[in-house]
Design a protein around this motif. Sequence first.
Motif, PDB file in Angstrom:
ATOM      1  N   GLY A 157       0.794  -1.229   0.000  1.00 47.57           N
ATOM      2  CA  GLY A 157       0.000   0.000   0.000  1.00 47.57           C
ATOM      3  C   GLY A 157       0.822   1.273   0.000  1.00 47.57           C
ATOM      4  N   SER A 158       2.140   1.156   0.162  1.00 41.84           N
ATOM      5  CA  SER A 158       2.973   2.359   0.119  1.00 41.84           C
ATOM      6  C   SER A 158       3.098   2.838  -1.333  1.00 41.84           C
ATOM      7  CB  SER A 158       4.353   2.092   0.723  1.00 41.84           C
ATOM      8  OG  SER A 158       5.052   1.125  -0.031  1.00 41.84           O
ATOM      9  N   VAL A 159       3.357   4.120  -1.474  1.00 37.79           N
ATOM     10  CA  VAL A 159       3.382   4.749  -2.795  1.00 37.79           C
ATOM     11  C   VAL A 159       4.697   5.489  -2.992  1.00 37.79           C
ATOM     12  CG1 VAL A 159       2.287   6.554  -4.207  1.00 37.79           C
ATOM     13  CG2 VAL A 159       0.880   5.058  -2.802  1.00 37.79           C
ATOM     14  N   CYS A 160       5.206   5.457  -4.213  1.00 36.84           N
ATOM     15  CA  CYS A 160       6.353   6.284  -4.554  1.00 36.84           C
ATOM     16  C   CYS A 160       6.215   6.718  -6.010  1.00 36.84           C
ATOM     17  CB  CYS A 160       7.662   5.550  -4.330  1.00 36.84           C
ATOM     18  SG  CYS A 160       7.744   3.976  -5.169  1.00 36.84           S
ATOM     19  N   ALA A 161       6.829   7.844  -6.339  1.00 34.13           N
ATOM     20  CA  ALA A 161       6.752   8.352  -7.709  1.00 34.13           C
ATOM     21  C   ALA A 161       7.993   9.184  -8.007  1.00 34.13           C
ATOM     22  CB  ALA A 161       5.499   9.197  -7.894  1.00 34.13           C
ATOM     23  N   PHE A 162       8.388   9.184  -9.263  1.00 35.06           N
ATOM     24  CA  PHE A 162       9.537   9.958  -9.700  1.00 35.06           C
ATOM     25  C   PHE A 162       9.188  10.765 -10.936  1.00 35.06           C
ATOM     26  CE2 PHE A 162      11.658   6.667  -7.267  1.00 35.06           C
ATOM     27  CZ  PHE A 162      12.680   7.371  -6.651  1.00 35.06           C
ATOM     28  N   LEU A 163       9.593  12.031 -10.924  1.00 28.75           N
ATOM     29  CA  LEU A 163       9.512  12.849 -12.132  1.00 28.75           C
ATOM     30  C   LEU A 163      10.669  12.443 -13.037  1.00 28.75           C
ATOM     31  CD1 LEU A 163       8.782  16.363 -10.579  1.00 28.75           C
ATOM     32  CD2 LEU A 163       7.152  14.823 -11.710  1.00 28.75           C
ATOM     33  N   VAL A 164      10.444  12.506 -14.344  1.00 27.24           N
ATOM     34  CA  VAL A 164      11.450  12.099 -15.324  1.00 27.24           C
ATOM     35  C   VAL A 164      11.987  13.336 -16.036  1.00 27.24           C
ATOM     36  CG1 VAL A 164      11.901  10.697 -17.375  1.00 27.24           C
ATOM     37  CG2 VAL A 164      10.221   9.914 -15.676  1.00 27.24           C
ATOM     38  N   HIS A 165      13.298  13.510 -16.014  1.00 29.06           N
ATOM     39  CA  HIS A 165      13.924  14.625 -16.735  1.00 29.06           C
ATOM     40  C   HIS A 165      13.836  14.328 -18.235  1.00 29.06           C
ATOM     41  CE1 HIS A 165      16.994  17.352 -18.256  1.00 29.06           C
ATOM     42  NE2 HIS A 165      16.809  18.029 -17.137  1.00 29.06           N
ATOM     43  N   PRO A 166      13.217  15.220 -19.008  1.00 28.55           N
ATOM     44  CA  PRO A 166      13.062  14.938 -20.443  1.00 28.55           C
ATOM     45  C   PRO A 166      14.399  14.988 -21.195  1.00 28.55           C
ATOM     46  CG  PRO A 166      12.149  17.105 -19.908  1.00 28.55           C
ATOM     47  CD  PRO A 166      12.618  16.494 -18.623  1.00 28.55           C
ATOM     48  N   LEU A 167      14.554  14.071 -22.109  1.00 29.03           N
ATOM     49  CA  LEU A 167      15.731  14.079 -22.976  1.00 29.03           C
ATOM     50  C   LEU A 167      15.612  15.249 -23.949  1.00 29.03           C
ATOM     51  CD1 LEU A 167      15.884  10.271 -23.790  1.00 29.03           C
ATOM     52  CD2 LEU A 167      17.290  11.529 -22.155  1.00 29.03           C
ATOM     53  N   ASP A 168      16.729  15.682 -24.515  1.00 24.11           N
ATOM     54  CA  ASP A 168      16.711  16.817 -25.448  1.00 24.11           C
ATOM     55  C   ASP A 168      15.780  16.584 -26.635  1.00 24.11           C
ATOM     56  OD1 ASP A 168      18.480  18.173 -23.836  1.00 24.11           O
ATOM     57  OD2 ASP A 168      20.252  17.635 -25.017  1.00 24.11           O
ATOM     58  N   GLU A 169      15.732  15.333 -27.106  1.00 27.08           N
ATOM     59  CA  GLU A 169      14.893  15.041 -28.283  1.00 27.08           C
ATOM     60  C   GLU A 169      13.413  14.873 -27.933  1.00 27.08           C
ATOM     61  OE1 GLU A 169      17.069  11.004 -27.591  1.00 27.08           O
ATOM     62  OE2 GLU A 169      17.426  13.113 -27.141  1.00 27.08           O
ATOM     63  N   TRP A 170      13.091  14.864 -26.679  1.00 26.30           N
ATOM     64  CA  TRP A 170      11.697  14.781 -26.244  1.00 26.30           C
ATOM     65  C   TRP A 170      11.136  16.196 -26.171  1.00 26.30           C
ATOM     66  CZ3 TRP A 170      11.815  10.838 -21.570  1.00 26.30           C
ATOM     67  CH2 TRP A 170      12.114   9.568 -22.071  1.00 26.30           C
ATOM     68  N   THR A 171      10.589  16.642 -27.284  1.00 30.80           N
ATOM     69  CA  THR A 171      10.144  18.040 -27.384  1.00 30.80           C
ATOM     70  C   THR A 171       8.628  18.198 -27.346  1.00 30.80           C
ATOM     71  OG1 THR A 171      10.223  17.887 -29.791  1.00 30.80           O
ATOM     72  CG2 THR A 171      12.201  18.739 -28.675  1.00 30.80           C
ATOM     73  N   HIS A 172       7.887  17.133 -27.610  1.00 33.12           N
ATOM     74  CA  HIS A 172       6.424  17.223 -27.640  1.00 33.12           C
ATOM     75  C   HIS A 172       5.893  17.673 -26.280  1.00 33.12           C
ATOM     76  CE1 HIS A 172       2.332  15.550 -27.124  1.00 33.12           C
ATOM     77  NE2 HIS A 172       2.198  15.846 -28.387  1.00 33.12           N
ATOM     78  N   TRP A 173       5.030  18.675 -26.291  1.00 32.18           N
ATOM     79  CA  TRP A 173       4.424  19.128 -25.037  1.00 32.18           C
ATOM     80  C   TRP A 173       2.996  19.563 -25.324  1.00 32.18           C
ATOM     81  CZ3 TRP A 173       6.005  18.117 -20.372  1.00 32.18           C
ATOM     82  CH2 TRP A 173       5.345  18.700 -19.295  1.00 32.18           C
ATOM     83  N   ASP A 174       2.026  18.907 -24.679  1.00 35.99           N
ATOM     84  CA  ASP A 174       0.616  19.229 -24.868  1.00 35.99           C
ATOM     85  C   ASP A 174       0.127  20.034 -23.658  1.00 35.99           C
ATOM     86  OD1 ASP A 174      -2.141  19.309 -25.094  1.00 35.99           O
ATOM     87  OD2 ASP A 174      -2.331  17.230 -25.741  1.00 35.99           O
ATOM     88  N   PRO A 175      -0.220  21.302 -23.861  1.00 36.25           N
ATOM     89  CA  PRO A 175      -0.695  22.125 -22.737  1.00 36.25           C
ATOM     90  C   PRO A 175      -1.933  21.540 -22.051  1.00 36.25           C
ATOM     91  CG  PRO A 175      -0.339  23.472 -24.708  1.00 36.25           C
ATOM     92  CD  PRO A 175      -0.167  22.039 -25.113  1.00 36.25           C
ATOM     93  N   LYS A 176      -2.751  20.782 -22.795  1.00 36.25           N
ATOM     94  CA  LYS A 176      -3.935  20.147 -22.188  1.00 36.25           C
ATOM     95  C   LYS A 176      -3.514  19.076 -21.193  1.00 36.25           C
ATOM     96  CE  LYS A 176      -7.016  20.927 -26.074  1.00 36.25           C
ATOM     97  NZ  LYS A 176      -6.655  20.618 -27.447  1.00 36.25           N
ATOM     98  N   ALA A 177      -2.467  18.340 -21.503  1.00 38.24           N
ATOM     99  CA  ALA A 177      -1.952  17.323 -20.576  1.00 38.24           C
ATOM    100  C   ALA A 177      -1.412  18.020 -19.323  1.00 38.24           C
ATOM    101  CB  ALA A 177      -0.867  16.480 -21.244  1.00 38.24           C
TER     102      ALA A 177
END
Length: 162
Positions: free
Chosen positions: A30-50
Amino acid sequence: MTLPTLLDIEASGFGRGSYPIEIGLARADGSVCAFLVHPLDEWTHWDPKAELLHGISRARLEREGYPVRQVARWLNDELSDIGIAYSDSWGYDNTWMSLLFHHAGMLPAFRLEALRRLLSETQMERWSDTKEAIIREQGVLRHRAGEDARLLQLTYQRTLDY
């Protein structure tokens, strides 16, 4: 009762070019953990709705995100012993997880399976109403990977209890 381990991924968007930005787990205890992922340079797609849904800015990812390889290693460390995690959005989550591992130059040491494979017909019938009730009762912060994974786990547990 041992709960299934649930994995949830938040992403930069939903279409072509999208990539994982946060990965969360709800462990069997039941424990929870989460990590933010640093985007790679080639990962440029960004949806403002997301971004409106999850509330995570690209600037925050660049500031606080962990390197892709470190996140992949963490997932393998967390999941290799149990060998399996479940997702309610397998099509998306499996694609984003594969992308993460590909760019990390690693192979996953576990399988990601569709959560529905664990659910009985009765559980499926009760799923939506039960999930909504838990959101109301607990004020769950939606569209954050760790919280969403735990919400799925709690919904699974409560649908078993009927």
